[in-house]
Design an enzyme around this catalytic site. Sequence first.
Site, PDB file in Angstrom:
ATOM      1  CG  HIS A  29      -4.102  -3.357  -3.449  1.00 27.12           C
ATOM      2  ND1 HIS A  29      -2.952  -4.006  -3.086  1.00 27.12           N
ATOM      3  CD2 HIS A  29      -4.531  -2.714  -2.346  1.00 27.12           C
ATOM      4  CE1 HIS A  29      -2.705  -3.759  -1.815  1.00 27.12           C
ATOM      5  NE2 HIS A  29      -3.652  -2.988  -1.335  1.00 27.12           N
ATOM      6  CG  ASN A  47      -1.859   1.637  11.632  1.00 27.85           C
ATOM      7  OD1 ASN A  47      -1.584   1.221  10.506  1.00 27.85           O
ATOM      8  ND2 ASN A  47      -2.219   0.832  12.619  1.00 27.85           N
ATOM      9  CG  HIS A  61      -8.025   1.219   3.849  1.00 30.90           C
ATOM     10  ND1 HIS A  61      -6.819   0.552   3.920  1.00 30.90           N
ATOM     11  CD2 HIS A  61      -8.322   1.286   2.529  1.00 30.90           C
ATOM     12  CE1 HIS A  61      -6.405   0.250   2.702  1.00 30.90           C
ATOM     13  NE2 HIS A  61      -7.296   0.679   1.829  1.00 30.90           N
ATOM     14  CG  MET A  78      -4.236  -7.689   7.686  1.00 23.95           C
ATOM     15  SD  MET A  78      -5.794  -6.920   7.176  1.00 23.95           S
ATOM     16  CE  MET A  78      -6.101  -5.823   8.553  1.00 23.95           C
ATOM     17  CB  SER A  79       0.379  -8.620   2.976  1.00 25.51           C
ATOM     18  OG  SER A  79       1.354  -7.697   3.391  1.00 25.51           O
ATOM     19  CB  SER A  85      -0.867   0.071   1.264  1.00 26.29           C
ATOM     20  OG  SER A  85      -1.468  -1.145   1.506  1.00 26.29           O
ATOM     21  CB  ALA A 122       0.632  -0.593   4.986  1.00 24.31           C
ATOM     22  CE1 TYR A 127      -8.030  -7.521   2.191  1.00 23.45           C
ATOM     23  CE2 TYR A 127      -6.058  -7.923   3.488  1.00 23.45           C
ATOM     24  CZ  TYR A 127      -6.747  -7.185   2.547  1.00 23.45           C
ATOM     25  OH  TYR A 127      -6.145  -6.100   1.968  1.00 23.45           O
ATOM     26  CD  GLU A 128      -7.522  -9.279  -2.329  1.00 22.19           C
ATOM     27  OE1 GLU A 128      -8.035  -8.932  -3.394  1.00 22.19           O
ATOM     28  OE2 GLU A 128      -6.298  -9.442  -2.190  1.00 22.19           O
ATOM     29  CG  HIS A 167      -4.164  -8.745   0.738  1.00 22.93           C
ATOM     30  ND1 HIS A 167      -4.378  -7.983  -0.390  1.00 22.93           N
ATOM     31  CD2 HIS A 167      -3.145  -8.161   1.405  1.00 22.93           C
ATOM     32  CE1 HIS A 167      -3.514  -6.976  -0.404  1.00 22.93           C
ATOM     33  NE2 HIS A 167      -2.754  -7.058   0.675  1.00 22.93           N
TER      34      HIS A 167
HETATM   35  N1  HPA Z   1      -3.022  -4.121  11.511  1.00 25.59           N
HETATM   36  C1  HPA Z   1      -3.030  -4.986  10.478  1.00 25.59           C
HETATM   37  N2  HPA Z   1      -2.686  -4.635   9.254  1.00 25.59           N
HETATM   38  C2  HPA Z   1      -2.326  -3.352   9.038  1.00 25.59           C
HETATM   39  C3  HPA Z   1      -2.295  -2.407  10.063  1.00 25.59           C
HETATM   40  C4  HPA Z   1      -2.670  -2.816  11.369  1.00 25.59           C
HETATM   41  O1  HPA Z   1      -2.680  -2.046  12.340  1.00 25.59           O
HETATM   42  N3  HPA Z   1      -1.891  -1.236   9.518  1.00 25.59           N
HETATM   43  C5  HPA Z   1      -1.675  -1.474   8.198  1.00 25.59           C
HETATM   44  N4  HPA Z   1      -1.928  -2.755   7.910  1.00 25.59           N
END
Ligand code: HPA
Length: 273
Positions: free
Chosen positions: A62, A236, A248, A212-213, A31, A114, A86-87, A84
């Site tokens: 994406h 973050n 997001h 998550m990747s 990202s 990210a 989760y998709e 991913h």
């Molecule tokens: N958690 C999971 N995946 C993420 C986060 C997070 O805080 N920030 C960016 N991708």
Amino acid sequence: MDNYMDKMNESVKFIKEKVNNIPKLVIVLGSGLGSLADDIKDKTIINYKDIPNFPVSTVPGHKGELIFGKLEGIPVIAMNGRFHYYEGYDLEKVTYPIRIFKLLGVQTIILTNAAGGINEKFQKGDLMIINDQLSFFAESVLRGPNKEEFGERFIDMSNLYDKDYINILKDVMKDVTGSYQEGVYAYMKGPTYETPAEIRALRILGADAVGMSTVPEAVVAHHSSIKVIGISCITNMAAGVTNELLTHEDVKKTALKAEDNFKKVIKNFIKRI
Ligand code: HPA
């Protein structure tokens, strides 16, 4: 299994027909790093949807393309848009491109992402060198009959993120940003961000960042003896570390702010390996 190899060979044949000299280095753009693609010269772009049997990304923002070309004069493949869990893909699909890269002769892969910061010394916008990973809460991407064509059944994981490359990356980051962060990336399946309790647990387990990747891709690359390097942009602080709620939008904003540094790091790194 044969069917699987047949499918992959079909994808590989298609790519080889479009690109003459296949680079040996892949950069997976996480990202916010998508604009690195703009700096690649002499490009051949192939859309995922045109490659037989290749998965197609469902995440807004994406893109779905492989870019073959030169970055700072160095031949690279950029993967703009990844898959991913989760998709809804099974893990074989998530990591399909990595095995295609192996069959194309790729030797090194840079995985970027990210991530949320768990380590309280981190700040939003920091870049973290991934020096190891945790993935207790997800099934292994290598579960099932071993793909002998790629690697052995039981593999050592102590040099998953290549130590020599990590040392080079530390020097590069010091040069570019004056310092570096490094740490353990914890993989969570998403798509929810974590709960504060999960983040407290991950911290106790030794995690510095969460995302998550990356983990499925890193494991499949390592299984097939591709060298792996991983860099997280701390977009973050993870849930509960501060009072801020996660969105997001904010994740994307911070990723964009860190983009210039991120690009400089990647460009300098590929010149030194
Ligand atoms: N958690 C999971 N995946 C993420 C986060 C997070 O805080 N920030 C960016 N991708």
